[in-house]
Design an enzyme around this catalytic site. Structure first.
Site, PDB file in Angstrom:
ATOM      1  N   TYR A 264       0.808  -1.205   0.000  1.00  0.00           N
ATOM      2  CA  TYR A 264       0.000   0.000   0.000  1.00  0.00           C
ATOM      3  C   TYR A 264       0.850   1.269   0.000  1.00  0.00           C
ATOM      4  O   TYR A 264       0.398   2.327  -0.414  1.00  0.00           O
ATOM      5  CB  TYR A 264      -0.866   0.060   1.263  1.00  0.00           C
ATOM      6  CG  TYR A 264      -1.879  -1.028   1.430  1.00  0.00           C
ATOM      7  CD1 TYR A 264      -2.902  -1.212   0.503  1.00  0.00           C
ATOM      8  CD2 TYR A 264      -1.854  -1.856   2.547  1.00  0.00           C
ATOM      9  CE1 TYR A 264      -3.856  -2.197   0.682  1.00  0.00           C
ATOM     10  CE2 TYR A 264      -2.813  -2.844   2.737  1.00  0.00           C
ATOM     11  CZ  TYR A 264      -3.805  -3.007   1.809  1.00  0.00           C
ATOM     12  OH  TYR A 264      -4.749  -3.974   1.993  1.00  0.00           O
ATOM     13  N   THR A 300      -2.791  -6.309  -6.727  1.00  0.00           N
ATOM     14  CA  THR A 300      -2.652  -5.303  -5.684  1.00  0.00           C
ATOM     15  C   THR A 300      -3.007  -5.863  -4.317  1.00  0.00           C
ATOM     16  O   THR A 300      -3.717  -6.864  -4.201  1.00  0.00           O
ATOM     17  CB  THR A 300      -3.577  -4.093  -5.932  1.00  0.00           C
ATOM     18  OG1 THR A 300      -4.933  -4.472  -5.659  1.00  0.00           O
ATOM     19  CG2 THR A 300      -3.453  -3.571  -7.352  1.00  0.00           C
ATOM     20  N   ASP A 301      -2.536  -5.187  -3.284  1.00  0.00           N
ATOM     21  CA  ASP A 301      -3.019  -5.491  -1.944  1.00  0.00           C
ATOM     22  C   ASP A 301      -4.496  -5.105  -1.866  1.00  0.00           C
ATOM     23  O   ASP A 301      -5.024  -4.432  -2.749  1.00  0.00           O
ATOM     24  CB  ASP A 301      -2.187  -4.744  -0.894  1.00  0.00           C
ATOM     25  CG  ASP A 301      -2.070  -5.517   0.403  1.00  0.00           C
ATOM     26  OD1 ASP A 301      -3.014  -6.267   0.734  1.00  0.00           O
ATOM     27  OD2 ASP A 301      -1.045  -5.377   1.102  1.00  0.00           O
ATOM     28  N   TRP A 302      -5.146  -5.520  -0.810  1.00  0.00           N
ATOM     29  CA  TRP A 302      -6.610  -5.496  -0.768  1.00  0.00           C
ATOM     30  C   TRP A 302      -7.160  -4.088  -0.496  1.00  0.00           C
ATOM     31  O   TRP A 302      -6.746  -3.410   0.430  1.00  0.00           O
ATOM     32  CB  TRP A 302      -7.092  -6.462   0.303  1.00  0.00           C
ATOM     33  CG  TRP A 302      -7.336  -7.876  -0.151  1.00  0.00           C
ATOM     34  CD1 TRP A 302      -8.374  -8.672   0.261  1.00  0.00           C
ATOM     35  CD2 TRP A 302      -6.584  -8.687  -1.071  1.00  0.00           C
ATOM     36  NE1 TRP A 302      -8.309  -9.905  -0.364  1.00  0.00           N
ATOM     37  CE2 TRP A 302      -7.215  -9.941  -1.173  1.00  0.00           C
ATOM     38  CE3 TRP A 302      -5.436  -8.466  -1.825  1.00  0.00           C
ATOM     39  CZ2 TRP A 302      -6.757 -10.969  -1.995  1.00  0.00           C
ATOM     40  CZ3 TRP A 302      -4.957  -9.493  -2.648  1.00  0.00           C
ATOM     41  CH2 TRP A 302      -5.616 -10.725  -2.725  1.00  0.00           C
ATOM     42  N   LEU A 304      -7.763  -1.097  -2.715  1.00  0.00           N
ATOM     43  CA  LEU A 304      -7.168   0.136  -3.223  1.00  0.00           C
ATOM     44  C   LEU A 304      -8.167   1.071  -3.899  1.00  0.00           C
ATOM     45  O   LEU A 304      -7.875   2.259  -4.064  1.00  0.00           O
ATOM     46  CB  LEU A 304      -6.065  -0.174  -4.250  1.00  0.00           C
ATOM     47  CG  LEU A 304      -4.625  -0.171  -3.727  1.00  0.00           C
ATOM     48  CD1 LEU A 304      -4.427  -1.220  -2.670  1.00  0.00           C
ATOM     49  CD2 LEU A 304      -3.655  -0.381  -4.885  1.00  0.00           C
TER      50      LEU A 304
END
Length: 581
Positions: A264, A300-302, A304
């Protein structure tokens, strides 16, 4: 009726991908770009509502065309396998029958954080990755990852949302327990073994794909705050060590990891654009794709893109640096940057509109869809998406795996001081705190008053500051020093009776007074009471070495540079410290 080419296992994978892609609608393609959360009911039925769910499972699969899900929450091995088969049955009934790819955060340790990992439950219990780093044995890490692979395959998980190979360089950062510590050399060596254990010699039907995280290294967080939250979004490099943090990811790419998750964090004060890594073209295309040559899936990380509700609380989208953009503009920027999939999101209609508006070309969309479909074919999901429920029950937590985990717990324990207290002999009178009295009774006579004991055994956890909000409360941040009142109680016990103190190091605790006065001081990274007592009584051997230094004071922590490993002045114990026992 002629069988579609994508259903023919005799054809080359790329030919099958091309055939399937040509049959897909824009909406079906858009669904492939999302890898979101689902939960299950205790009996293994599909959940249509839950604490992390915005939409029910059926709507996600049949209405929004999603085929990538990570399971949140826990259940028995049998229930998980039953659930996996049910969601595959649901997917098989869709127009093209694209099988689901199921993933999970780590499930083999003692940490329970619904945003990062789950305690082991039915799975075999091992120390945290910090403990594997304390042992420092690549062969053990490969055996661990192979155990994870076998237990995951049994219940239908085909993607591991790990290993986490950030470097633990900011002592206050909450995510250190999932790392291999502060050494780039150790992390690089161990991630190679980890990827081999999960994926095998090459990705195939017996593999679990490794989603390595958090590119390009999420350790150097300003003030040690975590970028899950707005106050932790800044990532800084005052020591000029950016390349140092990249080293484990170079090793992971060379090892053939299948997927990569950017963090993030928003880099500040570098030549990179000051936007979160999931939106960062300098990092995803320039660095990961072009310089490192990575051609796997970038997910991606969760969370966004869209604001959400987590555990009943409002949660701002982690769109750091692009907060001012609309959801569609954020998605377009991430795709332009090189992202293939959006973790924790479920808004394919946004992608459809971007393509129809000409903001994103269908050719660009196809590039990412081709990557994610190709992995499904390589993993053999089109041929065998289902699992054997009875075999799952026999495999998960099997005696072989449990014994390996138990042994690793003992090996990882790190003896920091020993004033002739260890190994303990005979059957002493034991006073215990933080240790199950029933377990301790197998080693000595348990007494209720420390004044009557020959030895006290005290288990502690690394201190942290309680934060507001239920979700953030799981991310242990802030001060690493024991509060004065708690420290006084600890020292009073140490003055009353010789005391073995064991501190669970999820972060580098500040404990100079305890180290000075304990009869013996041991660090653990996830170990049972029996593991600790076996080592204390000489029935097992502790091999651990500290995976990071232990600072002398919070002042030293605050004066250190977040990107520089082991940078505090005059640490109580240096990285690598550990006594033989």
């Amino acid at each position: 009726m002629t069988t579609p080419a994508y259903r023919d296992p005799q054809l080359p994978v790329d030919e099958r991908v091309d055939d399937l892609l040509a049959r897909m609608t824009l909406e079906e393609k858009a669904g492939q770009l999302f890898h979101t959360m689902v939960s299950m009911n205790p009996d293994g039925t599909l959940a249509e509502q839950g604490p992390f769910l915005r939409l029910g499972t059926t709507e996600l699969v049949t209405g929004r065309h999603l085929t990538h899900f990570n399971l949140v929450g826990q259940g028995s091995a049998r229930a998980m396998a039953t659930w996996a088969n049910r969601i595959q049955e649901l997917a098989a009934g869709t127009r093209l029958g694209i099988p689901v790819t199921l993933s999970t955060d780590p499930r083999h340790t003692f940490t329970d954080n619904p945003g990062a990992s789950f305690n082991s439950g039915d799975f075999s219990a091992w120390p945290e990755p910090l403990g594997l780093a304390a042992i420092g044995d690549p062969e053990l890490v490969e055996r661990f990852a192979d155990t994870v692979r076998r237990e995951y395959l049994a219940v239908g998980f085909r993607v591991a949302l790990h290993p986490q190979i950030d470097l633990a360089t900011e002592p206050r950062w909450s995510r250190q327990s999932g790392t291999f510590g502060s050494s780039a050399e150790t992390a690089s060596e161990l991630v190679r073994a980890y990827v081999r254990g999960l994926q095998g010699p090459r990705l195939g039907p017996e593999s679990v794909a490794a989603m390595v995280k958090h590119f390009p290294g999420g350790g150097p967080q300003k003030d040690g705050e975590d970028p899950h939250f707005p106050h932790g979004k800044e990532q800084v490099y005052p020591g000029g060590m950016r390349e140092h943090h990249l080293a484990p990811f170079v090793a992971a790419v060379e090892a053939g990891c299948s997927q990569m998750m950017p963090y993030y964090g928003q880099p500040v004060g570098t030549d990179w654009e000051e936007v979160g890594f999931g939106f960062n073209k300098d990092v995803l295309t320039g660095l990961l794709r072009e310089r490192l040559g990575f051609d796997g899936i970038i997910c991606t990380d969760w969370g966004l893109l869209t604001d959400a509700e987590i555990m009943g609380e409002p949660a701002e989208a982690r769109a750091w640096g692009v907060e001012h953009l609309s959801v569609a503009e954020r998605a377009a920027k991430a795709l332009d940057a090189g992202t293939d999939q959006f973790g924790g999101e479920q808004c394919p209609e946004v992608i459809v509109e971007l393509v129809r508006a000409g903001r994103i070309s269908e050719e660009r969309l196809d590039g990412s869809v081709r990557r994610v479909l190709r992995e499904k074919f390589v993993l053999g999901l089109f041929e065998n998406p289902y699992v054997d429920v009875d075999l799952a029950e026999r495999t998960v937590g099997a005696a072989e795996f449990t014994a390996l985990g138990d042994d690793a717990q003992r090996r990882s324990l790190t003896v920091l001081t020993n004033r002739a207290a260890l190994p303990v002999t005979g059957r002493p009178r034991l006073y215990v705190q933080g240790v199950a009295a029933g377990t301790a009774a197998a080693y000595g006579e348990v007494v209720a008053d420390p004044a009557e004991a020959d030895l006290a055994v005290l288990r502690l956890r690394t201190p942290y500051e309680q934060r507001p909000g239920l979700f953030e409360s799981f991310f242990h941040s802030g001060s690493l020093a024991f509060p004065d009142d708690e420290l006084k109680e600890i020292l009073r016990l140490l003055e009353t009776v010789p005391t073995l103190v064991c501190v669970n190091l999820e972060r580098p605790a500040v404990l100079p007074e305890i180290a000075e006065r304990a009869a013996a001081l041991v660090a653990d990274y996830g170990a049972s009471d029996a593991a600790l007592l076996d080592v204390a009584f000489g029935r097992a051997r502790a091999e651990g070495r500290l995976p990071f230094e232990l600072p002398r004071s919070m002042a030293a922590v605050e004066a250190s540079r977040p990107d520089v490993p082991d940078d505090t002045e005059d640490p109580v114990f240096p990285q690598g410290h550990g006594l033989p026992l």
